[in-house]
Design an enzyme around this catalytic site. Structure first.
Site, PDB file in Angstrom:
ATOM      1  N   CYS A 111       0.829  -1.123  -0.431  1.00 38.22           N
ATOM      2  CA  CYS A 111       0.112  -0.373   0.159  1.00 38.22           C
ATOM      3  C   CYS A 111       0.946   1.077  -0.314  1.00 38.22           C
ATOM      4  O   CYS A 111       1.663   1.355   0.582  1.00 38.22           O
ATOM      5  CB  CYS A 111      -1.043  -0.355   1.425  1.00 38.22           C
ATOM      6  N   GLY A 223      -3.030  -7.548  -9.879  1.00 42.00           N
ATOM      7  CA  GLY A 223      -3.479  -5.921 -10.372  1.00 42.00           C
ATOM      8  C   GLY A 223      -4.083  -5.524 -11.875  1.00 42.00           C
ATOM      9  O   GLY A 223      -3.614  -6.646 -13.193  1.00 42.00           O
ATOM     10  N   GLY A 244      -9.003  -7.647  -7.866  1.00 41.15           N
ATOM     11  CA  GLY A 244      -9.106  -6.316  -7.437  1.00 41.15           C
ATOM     12  C   GLY A 244     -10.414  -5.923  -7.458  1.00 41.15           C
ATOM     13  O   GLY A 244     -11.506  -6.127  -7.497  1.00 41.15           O
TER      14      GLY A 244
END
Length: 342
Positions: A111, A223, A244
């Protein structure tokens, strides 16, 4: 800390390969993958490994672990993602997670937000692989469940494959057996967290190379993956795929991937909502506001006639203090009257 299931929990993925439990997963996403979202996703995907939002080890040390770790057994298999950089504090947090019933502890080393950096965890830890290794060793000594790491392919100017290779060597030396890699590097200065999910280019080949160089390691790629065809293509090169934002904005992609990978029948979207209603009713009775659940449903009919009307009814009515399941039924009625919803 674990609610009682209202039906049998779904099975783990069949052990068709070393990375089978991680073959399909849904990424930990702050403000999105809360327990309501995970319950909904489980209805769409019996096999996917689900992850919590990141919970900091400091919050567990000084806050309310029962509230922070609450989940339903129906969500299983579900993993707890931790943020932190103090080995002892992370070890204590991992013990709490294991006691709460989570099947995996995942350390966030990806993150890029300023808030996370100020706490010395997240993507900035890729610059300190020795510290990350110490954290992993401490957590592995504290629990019997797997301890995994989620990272980027690089950070700032540290953008050479050799750097990622050295980081991975450290993780393997610490006992990591599963590494989840977001195939973008992170810019810690100059880009927002949202921009860090979009601006740095994807480099899937670097993750594929990592699998070739560490064949003993379960490598999960993350991703920009949005379709069942893309999932299948990635699985030709790595052990697992983590979806995601696609799984959040178009949650039915989970059902399509399940169908492609495991032969699960494609559920009717309306039937998924009907199966969710008893959960919603129980949560309303316990004091949960309807809006906290319905916000996760807005993308279910993505791309279909009536989707706009469905979203509009939920957005306009679910926030009311007296909102109940009648709002869900009204949204479904609007969904089947696309002309009126236009």
């Amino acid at each position: 800390m674990t609610d009682q299931p209202d039906r049998a929990s779904p099975p783990d993925a069949e052990p068709t390969r070393s990375g089978a439990p991680w073959r399909l997963s849904v990424a930990p996403m702050m403000d999105w993958t809360d327990r309501h979202c995970r319950y909904f996703h489980r209805l769409l995907s019996p096999h996917a490994r689900l992850y919590t939002e990141m919970v900091t080890s400091a919050a567990l040390a000084h806050g309310d672990p029962a509230r922070l770790l609450r989940h339903s057994a129906f969500e299983q298999p579900v993993a707890l993602q931790l943020g932190g950089s103090d080995p002892a504090e992370l070890a204590a947090a991992a013990r709490l997670g294991e006691a709460a019933g989570y099947v995996e502890i995942n350390l966030n080393v990806g993150c890029p937000s300023d808030r996370v950096q100020s706490g010395r965890f997240g993507a900035c830890l890729m610059r300190e692989p020795a510290l990350v290794a110490d954290c992993v060793v401490a957590m592995r000594a504290a629990v019997a469940i797997p301890v995994t790491v989620k990272c980027r392919i690089g950070v700032d100017e540290q953008d050479d494959y050799h750097d990622l290779q050295q980081f991975t060597e450290r993780m393997v030396g610490a006992g990591v057996e599963t590494l989840i890699v977001h195939a973008r590097k992170a810019w810690l200065k100059g880009l927002s967290p949202k921009e860090n999910r979009e601006v740095p280019p994807l480099n899937y080949r670097r993750v594929y190379q990592l699998k070739q160089d560490f064949p003993q390691l379960c490598i999960v790629i993350n991703g920009g993956i949005t379709s069942e065809e893309a999932v299948e293509e990635h699985l030709r090169h790595v052990d697992g795929v983590m979806l995601g934002r696609a799984a959040y904005h178009d949650p039915y992609v989970l059902a399509r991937v399940e169908h492609r990978l495991y032969g699960e029948p494609l559920p009717e979207r309306d039937a998924v909502i009907e199966r969710l209603l008893p959960y919603i009713e129980a949560e309303l009775a316990a004091g949960t506001a309807l809006k906290h659940i319905t916000r996760h449903l807005l993308g279910l009919y993505q791309g279909l006639p009536g989707a706009r009307g469905f979203r509009r009814v939920l957005s306009e009515r679910a926030h009311r203090n007296d909102a109940g399941v009648e709002v869900i039924r009204a949204a479904l009625e609007q969904r089947h009257a696309p002309a009126a919803a236009a």
